[in-house]
Design a protein around this motif. Structure first.
Motif, PDB file in Angstrom:
ATOM      1  N   CYS A  31      36.299  64.194  62.979  1.00 42.63           N
ATOM      2  CA  CYS A  31      37.656  63.631  62.989  1.00 42.63           C
ATOM      3  C   CYS A  31      38.292  63.575  61.605  1.00 42.63           C
ATOM      4  O   CYS A  31      39.498  63.385  61.487  1.00 42.63           O
ATOM      5  CB  CYS A  31      37.659  62.248  63.626  1.00 42.63           C
ATOM      6  SG  CYS A  31      36.869  60.963  62.629  1.00 42.63           S
ATOM      7  N   GLY A  32      37.491  63.700  60.556  1.00 40.73           N
ATOM      8  CA  GLY A  32      38.016  63.675  59.196  1.00 40.73           C
ATOM      9  C   GLY A  32      38.208  62.288  58.618  1.00 40.73           C
ATOM     10  O   GLY A  32      38.623  62.137  57.480  1.00 40.73           O
ATOM     11  N   GLY A  33      37.881  61.254  59.376  1.00 42.43           N
ATOM     12  CA  GLY A  33      38.040  59.887  58.899  1.00 42.43           C
ATOM     13  C   GLY A  33      36.919  59.484  57.939  1.00 42.43           C
ATOM     14  O   GLY A  33      35.873  60.123  57.904  1.00 42.43           O
ATOM     15  N   PRO A  34      37.141  58.446  57.149  1.00 43.68           N
ATOM     16  CA  PRO A  34      36.089  57.968  56.247  1.00 43.68           C
ATOM     17  C   PRO A  34      34.820  57.629  57.028  1.00 43.68           C
ATOM     18  O   PRO A  34      34.889  57.092  58.128  1.00 43.68           O
ATOM     19  CB  PRO A  34      36.685  56.711  55.614  1.00 43.68           C
ATOM     20  CG  PRO A  34      38.147  56.854  55.782  1.00 43.68           C
ATOM     21  CD  PRO A  34      38.359  57.644  57.043  1.00 43.68           C
ATOM     22  N   SER A  35      33.689  57.955  56.463  1.00 40.71           N
ATOM     23  CA  SER A  35      32.419  57.749  57.138  1.00 40.71           C
ATOM     24  C   SER A  35      31.473  56.966  56.235  1.00 40.71           C
ATOM     25  O   SER A  35      30.473  57.494  55.758  1.00 40.71           O
ATOM     26  CB  SER A  35      31.821  59.106  57.514  1.00 40.71           C
ATOM     27  OG  SER A  35      30.693  58.952  58.292  1.00 40.71           O
ATOM     28  N   PRO A  36      31.777  55.695  55.978  1.00 38.60           N
ATOM     29  CA  PRO A  36      30.902  54.896  55.119  1.00 38.60           C
ATOM     30  C   PRO A  36      29.557  54.637  55.791  1.00 38.60           C
ATOM     31  O   PRO A  36      29.447  54.666  57.013  1.00 38.60           O
ATOM     32  CB  PRO A  36      31.681  53.595  54.927  1.00 38.60           C
ATOM     33  CG  PRO A  36      32.513  53.485  56.153  1.00 38.60           C
ATOM     34  CD  PRO A  36      32.854  54.905  56.533  1.00 38.60           C
ATOM     35  N   ASP A  37      28.555  54.406  55.003  1.00 38.26           N
ATOM     36  CA  ASP A  37      27.220  54.060  55.504  1.00 38.26           C
ATOM     37  C   ASP A  37      26.648  55.112  56.447  1.00 38.26           C
ATOM     38  O   ASP A  37      26.024  54.792  57.442  1.00 38.26           O
ATOM     39  CB  ASP A  37      27.228  52.696  56.207  1.00 38.26           C
ATOM     40  CG  ASP A  37      27.712  51.589  55.299  1.00 38.26           C
ATOM     41  OD1 ASP A  37      27.445  51.675  54.089  1.00 38.26           O
ATOM     42  OD2 ASP A  37      28.367  50.662  55.798  1.00 38.26           O
ATOM     43  N   GLY A  38      26.920  56.389  56.167  1.00 42.65           N
ATOM     44  CA  GLY A  38      26.314  57.464  56.953  1.00 42.65           C
ATOM     45  C   GLY A  38      26.853  57.636  58.352  1.00 42.65           C
ATOM     46  O   GLY A  38      26.182  58.158  59.220  1.00 42.65           O
ATOM     47  N   GLU A  76      30.071  56.978  66.476  1.00 41.90           N
ATOM     48  CA  GLU A  76      29.088  57.343  67.489  1.00 41.90           C
ATOM     49  C   GLU A  76      29.642  58.392  68.442  1.00 41.90           C
ATOM     50  O   GLU A  76      28.937  59.325  68.828  1.00 41.90           O
ATOM     51  CB  GLU A  76      28.618  56.108  68.272  1.00 41.90           C
ATOM     52  CG  GLU A  76      27.779  55.147  67.457  1.00 41.90           C
ATOM     53  CD  GLU A  76      28.602  54.228  66.561  1.00 41.90           C
ATOM     54  OE1 GLU A  76      29.824  54.105  66.755  1.00 41.90           O
ATOM     55  OE2 GLU A  76      28.003  53.643  65.643  1.00 41.90           O
ATOM     56  N   GLY A  77      30.907  58.248  68.841  1.00 39.00           N
ATOM     57  CA  GLY A  77      31.538  59.229  69.732  1.00 39.00           C
ATOM     58  C   GLY A  77      31.640  60.594  69.087  1.00 39.00           C
ATOM     59  O   GLY A  77      31.435  61.625  69.735  1.00 39.00           O
ATOM     60  N   CYS A  78      31.925  60.617  67.795  1.00 37.27           N
ATOM     61  CA  CYS A  78      31.996  61.888  67.060  1.00 37.27           C
ATOM     62  C   CYS A  78      30.623  62.537  66.991  1.00 37.27           C
ATOM     63  O   CYS A  78      30.489  63.743  67.191  1.00 37.27           O
ATOM     64  CB  CYS A  78      32.548  61.664  65.654  1.00 37.27           C
ATOM     65  SG  CYS A  78      34.283  61.203  65.591  1.00 37.27           S
ATOM     66  N   ARG A  79      29.596  61.748  66.729  1.00 34.64           N
ATOM     67  CA  ARG A  79      28.236  62.304  66.653  1.00 34.64           C
ATOM     68  C   ARG A  79      27.819  62.892  67.994  1.00 34.64           C
ATOM     69  O   ARG A  79      27.206  63.960  68.058  1.00 34.64           O
ATOM     70  CB  ARG A  79      27.247  61.239  66.212  1.00 34.64           C
ATOM     71  CG  ARG A  79      27.101  61.154  64.718  1.00 34.64           C
ATOM     72  CD  ARG A  79      25.845  60.404  64.322  1.00 34.64           C
ATOM     73  NE  ARG A  79      25.763  59.060  64.885  1.00 34.64           N
ATOM     74  CZ  ARG A  79      26.365  57.997  64.354  1.00 34.64           C
ATOM     75  NH1 ARG A  79      27.078  58.117  63.261  1.00 34.64           N
ATOM     76  NH2 ARG A  79      26.258  56.823  64.917  1.00 34.64           N
ATOM     77  N   ALA A  80      28.161  62.222  69.081  1.00 33.89           N
ATOM     78  CA  ALA A  80      27.817  62.720  70.414  1.00 33.89           C
ATOM     79  C   ALA A  80      28.540  64.034  70.705  1.00 33.89           C
ATOM     80  O   ALA A  80      27.943  64.978  71.220  1.00 33.89           O
ATOM     81  CB  ALA A  80      28.163  61.674  71.471  1.00 33.89           C
ATOM     82  N   ALA A  81      29.814  64.123  70.351  1.00 34.15           N
ATOM     83  CA  ALA A  81      30.587  65.339  70.591  1.00 34.15           C
ATOM     84  C   ALA A  81      30.095  66.496  69.731  1.00 34.15           C
ATOM     85  O   ALA A  81      30.151  67.658  70.141  1.00 34.15           O
ATOM     86  CB  ALA A  81      32.062  65.082  70.327  1.00 34.15           C
ATOM     87  N   ARG A  82      29.598  66.210  68.532  1.00 33.53           N
ATOM     88  CA  ARG A  82      29.126  67.255  67.624  1.00 33.53           C
ATOM     89  C   ARG A  82      27.882  67.964  68.128  1.00 33.53           C
ATOM     90  O   ARG A  82      27.516  69.016  67.630  1.00 33.53           O
ATOM     91  CB  ARG A  82      28.858  66.670  66.232  1.00 33.53           C
ATOM     92  CG  ARG A  82      30.072  66.543  65.393  1.00 33.53           C
ATOM     93  CD  ARG A  82      30.492  67.863  64.754  1.00 33.53           C
ATOM     94  NE  ARG A  82      29.516  68.250  63.733  1.00 33.53           N
ATOM     95  CZ  ARG A  82      28.794  69.355  63.795  1.00 33.53           C
ATOM     96  NH1 ARG A  82      28.915  70.195  64.774  1.00 33.53           N
ATOM     97  NH2 ARG A  82      27.922  69.625  62.851  1.00 33.53           N
ATOM     98  N   GLN A  83      27.221  67.413  69.137  1.00 36.80           N
ATOM     99  CA  GLN A  83      26.077  68.103  69.731  1.00 36.80           C
ATOM    100  C   GLN A  83      26.526  69.404  70.388  1.00 36.80           C
ATOM    101  O   GLN A  83      25.739  70.333  70.516  1.00 36.80           O
ATOM    102  CB  GLN A  83      25.399  67.205  70.773  1.00 36.80           C
ATOM    103  CG  GLN A  83      24.850  65.915  70.228  1.00 36.80           C
ATOM    104  CD  GLN A  83      23.711  66.135  69.254  1.00 36.80           C
ATOM    105  OE1 GLN A  83      22.877  66.999  69.457  1.00 36.80           O
ATOM    106  NE2 GLN A  83      23.684  65.344  68.199  1.00 36.80           N
TER     107      GLN A  83
END
Length: 63
Positions: free
Chosen positions: A8-15, A20-27
Motif C-alpha cells: 500500500c505504500g504506507g509507513p510500516s513502523p516496527d516491521g 496484516e491485510g497487506c501481508r496476507a494479500a502479498r502471498q
C-alpha cells in the motif's frame, strides 16, 4: 530509517505492525511500492514470476 509497506505504500513502523491485510494479500501478488522510499514500482508479471523496479533502488525478482 523508516520503511514502507510494499503493497500500500504506507509507513510500516516496527516491521509491518498494522499491515496484516497487506501481508496476507502479498502471498498472491508482487510488491507495488518500494519499501525504502514508498515510490510506486514498475511491475511486470509473467508465467514464470515477476519483476518490480524502483527508479531509485533497483530491481526485485520473484526468482
Amino acid at each position: 530509517m523508516e520503511t514502507y509497506c510494499d503493497r500500500c505504500g504506507g509507513p510500516s513502523p516496527d516491521g509491518g505492525t498494522g499491515h496484516e491485510g497487506c501481508r496476507a494479500a502479498r502471498q498472491l501478488e508482487p510488491p507495488r511500492y518500494c519499501t525504502r522510499c514508498a515510490r510506486r514500482m514498475v511491475v511486470q508479471v509473467t508465467p514464470r514470476g515477476w519483476t518490480a523496479r524502483c527508479v531509485e533502488h533497483g530491481t526485485l525478482t520473484s526468482a
